[in-house]
Write an enzyme that holds these catalytic residues in place. Structure first.
Site, PDB file in Angstrom:
ATOM      1  N   GLY A 373      -4.493  -2.283   4.582  1.00 15.24           N
ATOM      2  CA  GLY A 373      -3.388  -1.861   3.748  1.00 15.24           C
ATOM      3  C   GLY A 373      -3.851  -1.452   2.372  1.00 15.24           C
ATOM      4  O   GLY A 373      -5.028  -1.586   2.019  1.00 15.24           O
ATOM      5  N   PRO A 374      -2.945  -0.943   1.563  1.00 15.09           N
ATOM      6  CA  PRO A 374      -3.306  -0.489   0.220  1.00 15.09           C
ATOM      7  C   PRO A 374      -3.699  -1.656  -0.682  1.00 15.09           C
ATOM      8  O   PRO A 374      -3.420  -2.814  -0.372  1.00 15.09           O
ATOM      9  CB  PRO A 374      -2.033   0.216  -0.274  1.00 15.09           C
ATOM     10  CG  PRO A 374      -0.940  -0.379   0.538  1.00 15.09           C
ATOM     11  CD  PRO A 374      -1.516  -0.716   1.864  1.00 15.09           C
ATOM     12  N   GLY A 376      -3.662  -4.471  -3.535  1.00 15.51           N
ATOM     13  CA  GLY A 376      -2.645  -5.237  -4.236  1.00 15.51           C
ATOM     14  C   GLY A 376      -1.504  -5.752  -3.392  1.00 15.51           C
ATOM     15  O   GLY A 376      -0.505  -6.234  -3.935  1.00 15.51           O
ATOM     16  N   VAL A 377      -1.610  -5.696  -2.054  1.00 16.03           N
ATOM     17  CA  VAL A 377      -0.504  -6.163  -1.210  1.00 16.03           C
ATOM     18  C   VAL A 377      -0.747  -7.582  -0.700  1.00 16.03           C
ATOM     19  O   VAL A 377       0.077  -8.109   0.046  1.00 16.03           O
ATOM     20  CB  VAL A 377      -0.271  -5.200  -0.022  1.00 16.03           C
ATOM     21  CG1 VAL A 377       0.173  -3.847  -0.518  1.00 16.03           C
ATOM     22  CG2 VAL A 377      -1.526  -5.071   0.836  1.00 16.03           C
ATOM     23  N   GLY A 378      -1.872  -8.216  -1.068  1.00 17.98           N
ATOM     24  CA  GLY A 378      -2.068  -9.623  -0.722  1.00 17.98           C
ATOM     25  C   GLY A 378      -2.972  -9.875   0.456  1.00 17.98           C
ATOM     26  O   GLY A 378      -2.853 -10.918   1.107  1.00 17.98           O
ATOM     27  N   LYS A 379      -3.918  -8.976   0.740  1.00 19.23           N
ATOM     28  CA  LYS A 379      -4.790  -9.174   1.901  1.00 19.23           C
ATOM     29  C   LYS A 379      -5.720 -10.369   1.691  1.00 19.23           C
ATOM     30  O   LYS A 379      -5.861 -11.211   2.585  1.00 19.23           O
ATOM     31  CB  LYS A 379      -5.605  -7.896   2.151  1.00 19.23           C
ATOM     32  CG  LYS A 379      -4.767  -6.662   2.442  1.00 19.23           C
ATOM     33  CD  LYS A 379      -5.622  -5.462   2.778  1.00 19.23           C
ATOM     34  CE  LYS A 379      -6.464  -5.013   1.612  1.00 19.23           C
ATOM     35  NZ  LYS A 379      -5.654  -4.519   0.482  1.00 19.23           N
ATOM     36  N   THR A 380      -6.346 -10.430   0.539  1.00 23.06           N
ATOM     37  CA  THR A 380      -7.283 -11.528   0.274  1.00 23.06           C
ATOM     38  C   THR A 380      -6.564 -12.865   0.205  1.00 23.06           C
ATOM     39  O   THR A 380      -7.035 -13.880   0.736  1.00 23.06           O
ATOM     40  CB  THR A 380      -8.043 -11.265  -1.031  1.00 23.06           C
ATOM     41  OG1 THR A 380      -8.720 -10.004  -0.932  1.00 23.06           O
ATOM     42  CG2 THR A 380      -9.062 -12.362  -1.293  1.00 23.06           C
ATOM     43  N   SER A 696       0.825  16.327   9.136  1.00 26.81           N
ATOM     44  CA  SER A 696       2.163  15.742   9.045  1.00 26.81           C
ATOM     45  C   SER A 696       3.083  16.468   8.071  1.00 26.81           C
ATOM     46  O   SER A 696       4.254  16.135   7.974  1.00 26.81           O
ATOM     47  CB  SER A 696       2.063  14.269   8.642  1.00 26.81           C
ATOM     48  OG  SER A 696       1.411  14.135   7.395  1.00 26.81           O
ATOM     49  N   LYS A 739       4.936   5.686   4.763  1.00 27.79           N
ATOM     50  CA  LYS A 739       5.701   6.840   4.267  1.00 27.79           C
ATOM     51  C   LYS A 739       7.156   6.473   3.997  1.00 27.79           C
ATOM     52  O   LYS A 739       7.723   6.855   2.965  1.00 27.79           O
ATOM     53  CB  LYS A 739       5.620   7.980   5.285  1.00 27.79           C
ATOM     54  CG  LYS A 739       4.226   8.561   5.446  1.00 27.79           C
ATOM     55  CD  LYS A 739       4.192   9.604   6.548  1.00 27.79           C
ATOM     56  CE  LYS A 739       2.794  10.190   6.710  1.00 27.79           C
ATOM     57  NZ  LYS A 739       2.712  11.160   7.820  1.00 27.79           N
TER      58      LYS A 739
END
Length: 800
Positions: A373-374, A376-380, A696, A739
């Site tokens: 994911g992009p 800053g979305v909380g992966k770590t 797209s 999107k």
């Protein structure tokens, strides 16, 4: 005035003594020499080769006469005249004259007295000068005696410090009774130039001569003292090492006699105990014991001793034994995930399922999760939450920029400074073999001349192989099957296919506005208060202020930019409190612009689509979804298609396909076919500095062309995505979740999506589904009907 008078009187006395010591003039045979000064009382061998010198020496030997030795002013002159010689020299006796078979001549001279040339009698074939001899006075004053004693002490000390000075030389110095003779002798042994010796030779006054020699000897004595001190220190250090080596050898011999030769003292016993406590596998323990025995037998100063000791430390520090597994509490895991993260319900559900499988089948081979994911979305932080839920240690290995295979597998021990790879280092840091190990930014590994680290990761992330992972530094198998591996990535395209196949991809889309608001209110505000030294009661930020920051100052998939802007507002409040202007600061919606400046973003979709030829598209980027505008313009021409905006090859082909499709169905859309023959069409996608590619945008380009040529305005609250075919079909595309989230974040109300992307509807965040109306497209005619219809009739085309 008194001191000046005394100085004049002393000079007069010295002059009178020198005059009294002078003899009557006499004729002397002169031998000219280069860069050599013969002092009275010294013996010196001299090589002579010029005809005038040889003739002078031979005549003096035949007549048993003394010679006068004069140094020439310029040593480069091969045939000096009388004017080229110094006027002061030494009268010498020829002790020995030697004529060598090779044609060279040598004389051994003994200096006797100083002399000064009054005039030259002749210059050829030999030089003869009329000279006046000078002898040192036999009696001397107490001042001269004091100088004499001091010079004698210095000379004795200097000769003692000289490494090869004979004892007889010191005895000779101590036995010399005359001050002038002592000064001449010491000057002969000083390491000074010929000009300096000539100056001493020309100093007839004994006191002045002693002063000059004393000064020169003092400088030399300082050098000798420092040299002696350095030599003593070096010898002491060398002797200490020799002593230690001998003692160690003796100690080793004693230990061998006592039957204790299998250990290396306390250090070896400690290593042996650590090996026993490590609970290594049998083959690893055997290898460690062998290396320990080799280490014991090495000499203390061996070059391999240090690296081998480091290797033994690595072996004993690794967690070879498996700790007692901790029970997994599913309810507690849910609580931890909900406490650490807002939203992400499907992600949390998948993680709970993963933990449930680990609980029911601890020995099973669980999949390796990859959060994509992009930023800053909380992966770590999701990985940290999994570690907390499992009750295990968490370690992170950053793979961004890694381009050397040795970073994964380690370096072989044959290299200087070899170390294990990042995997073994992280497990040693964690201290347990069942830790949670996160590979951060796995999509950003590179390939260099040192190998491909992604290929090395294949063994690490394969449950069928990683039970015997072999690090190059250890050279022994290490079991990684109990490590919980988690990876994070921003893009999946850059991850090699075989490596991606070993992981289960869990996609994290960007947050909606409501989700960002809740995250800010629950987590970010408290974190920034603490970071800026503020207490909860000192600053109060209203909900409207948070929403304005989210809406007007941050448009990102994650929340890092949002946290920075909240920190800016709190720093402004901290400044007021620190200055004493206020004790409590409230931040409302109207205060945001004054603190952060004018709004950075605005809802420009309606403005962009208020004229024909503009359509709003949806795009996927590595940092989340985004909206883009497709603009079309017509100008007089011959039917050319112009494409700008740094479009990729696939996007250019989509534009050509859209134009062909519009031409083929122009009549059904009410477009005159004559427009194509007498007009050039220009398609531009703004933000030209950003590369754009992919199929797209086909629907958006098609709608922009229909809007331009049909002179119809596209609805400002609608965005669209989808690929088109020449038959008019709308084909599915990827990144629907990102999107649609971007469309909701931009304040749009409707999205046009390919009908074959209905399968992605459940992945769209709940908040975005509530805020948007969805129109599913089978053909381009559906897109035309939805893009240009009145808002009052939209309900007939919408399905949720």
């Amino acid at each position: 005035m008194v001191a000046e008078a005394e100085s004049i009187h002393a000079a007069a006395e010295s002059a009178s003594e020198a005059a009294a010591a002078a003899s009557k003039p006499e004729e002397l045979i002169v031998i000219p020499v280069r860069d050599v000064v013969l002092l009275p009382g010294t013996v010196m061998p001299i090589a002579i080769g010029r005809e005038v010198s040889i003739a002078a020496a031979q005549q003096a030997v035949r007549e048993e006469r003394q010679v006068g030795v004069l140094m020439q002013r310029d040593p480069k002159l091969a045939d000096p005249t009388a004017l080229d010689l110094h006027r002061t020299g030494a009268v010498a006796n020829i002790l020995r004259y030697i004529s060598a078979p090779d044609g060279t001549h040598h004389v051994v001279l003994q200096g006797e007295q100083r002399f000064r040339v009054t005039d030259f009698v002749k210059e050829r074939p030999i030089i003869v000068a009329r000279a006046q001899r000078f002898a040192d006075p036999e009696s001397f004053t107490p001042e001269i005696e004091a100088r004499f004693r001091f010079l004698q002490q210095q000379a004795v000390e200097a000769f003692r410090l000289m490494p090869q000075a004979p004892r007889e030389l010191i005895d000779t110095v101590q036995a010399i009774p005359a001050p002038g003779a002592l000064a001449d002798m010491v000057a002969a042994y000083l390491d000074i130039g010929a000009e300096a010796r000539q100056e001493l030779l020309e100093t007839f006054d004994v006191a002045a001569r002693i002063d000059k020699v004393t000064r020169l000897l003092g400088e030399r004595l300082e050098v000798l003292r420092l040299t002696h001190e350095i030599g003593q220190q070096t010898k002491a250090a060398f002797d200490q090492r020799q002593r230690e080596a001998i003692l160690r050898e003796q100690m080793a011999a004693i230990q061998r006699q006592l039957g204790e030769g299998d250990t290396r003292g306390e250090e070896a016993r400690e290593i042996s105990e650590k090996i026993a406590r490590a609970k290594m596998p049998p083959d690893v323990e055997d290898q460690a014991r062998k290396e320990l025995v080799r280490y014991q037998r090495m000499p203390e100063g061996a070059a391999e001793a240090g690296p081998l000791r480091t290797y033994l430390d690595w072996l004993t520090d690794l967690p070879w034994a498996l700790a007692e597994p901790k029970p997994i509490d599913i309810a507690e895991a849910r609580r931890i995930l909900d406490a650490d993260h807002f939203g992400l319900q499907k992600i949390k559900q998948r993680i709970v399922e993963y933990l449930a499988v680990r609980k029911l089948a601890p020995a099973g081979k669980a999949p390796i999760l990859c959060f994509a994911g992009p930023p800053g979305v909380g992966k770590t932080s999701l990985g940290q939450s999994i570690a907390r839920a499992l009750g295990r240690a968490f370690v992170r290995v950053s793979l961004g920029g890694v381009h050397d295979e040795a970073e994964i597998r380690g370096h072989r021990r044959t290299y200087v400074g070899a170390m294990p790879g990042n995997i073994i280092q992280a497990i040693r840091k964690a201290g347990s073999r069942d830790c949670v190990l996160m590979f951060d930014e796995i999509d950003k590994m590179g390939v260099g001349i040192q190998g491909d680290p992604a290929a090395a990761m294949l063994e690490v992330l394969d449950p069928e192989q990683n039970f015997s992972f072999r690090d190059n530094y250890l050279g022994l198998p290490f079991d990684l099957s109990h490590v919980v591996f988690i990876a994070t990535a921003n893009m999946l395209d850059t991850i090699p296919g075989p490596l991606r196949d070993r992981m289960e991809i869990i996609s994290l889309a960007g947050y909606t506005e409501d989700e960002k608001f809740e995250i800010a209110r629950r987590y970010l505000v408290a974190r920034q208060l603490e970071a800026n030294g503020l207490k909860l009661g000192q600053v109060r930020i209203e909900d409207e202020a948070l929403r304005r920051i989210i809406r007007d100052y941050t448009r990102e998939a994650g929340v890092r930019g949002l946290e920075r802007e909240i920190g800016r507002t709190f720093r402004h409040a901290a400044m007021k409190i620190a200055e004493g202007g206020a004790e409590h600061v409230g931040i409302g919606g109207d205060d945001v612009a004054a603190i952060l400046g004018p709004a950075l973003f605005e809802n420009e979709a309606a403005m962009r689509t208020s004229v024909p030829g503009v359509a709003t598209g949806l795009a996927w980027t590595p940092v989340g979804g985004d909206i883009l505008f497709v603009e079309a313009a017509r100008s007089p021409g011959k039917g050319a298609l112009i494409l700008t905006g740094q479009l990729g090859e696939v996007m250019r082909e989509s534009a050509q396909a859209a134009l062909t499709l519009v031409k083929s169905q122009a009549a059904s859309f009410g477009i005159s076919t004559d427009l194509f023959d007498r007009s050039d069409i220009h398609i531009h996608v703004p933000a030209g500095a950003t590369p754009k590619d992919g199929p797209s945008a086909g629907v958006a380009i098609f709608i922009a062309l229909v809007s331009l040529l049909g002179n119809r305005t596209v609805r400002g609250d609608t965005a669209m995505t989808g690929e088109i075919s020449l038959r008019g079909l709308v084909l599915p595309v990827g990144g629907i979740k990102e999107k649609v989230t971007a469309a909701a974040r931009a304040g749009l109300k409707r999205v046009l999506l390919p009908a074959r992307n209905r399968r992605d509807f459940d992945d769209i965040p709940e908040d975005a589904r509530k805020r948007l109306a969805f129109v599913w497209l089978e053909r381009v005619e559906d897109a035309v009907a939805a893009a240009f219809e009145d808002e009052a009739t939209e309900a007939a085309q919408v399905s949720n």
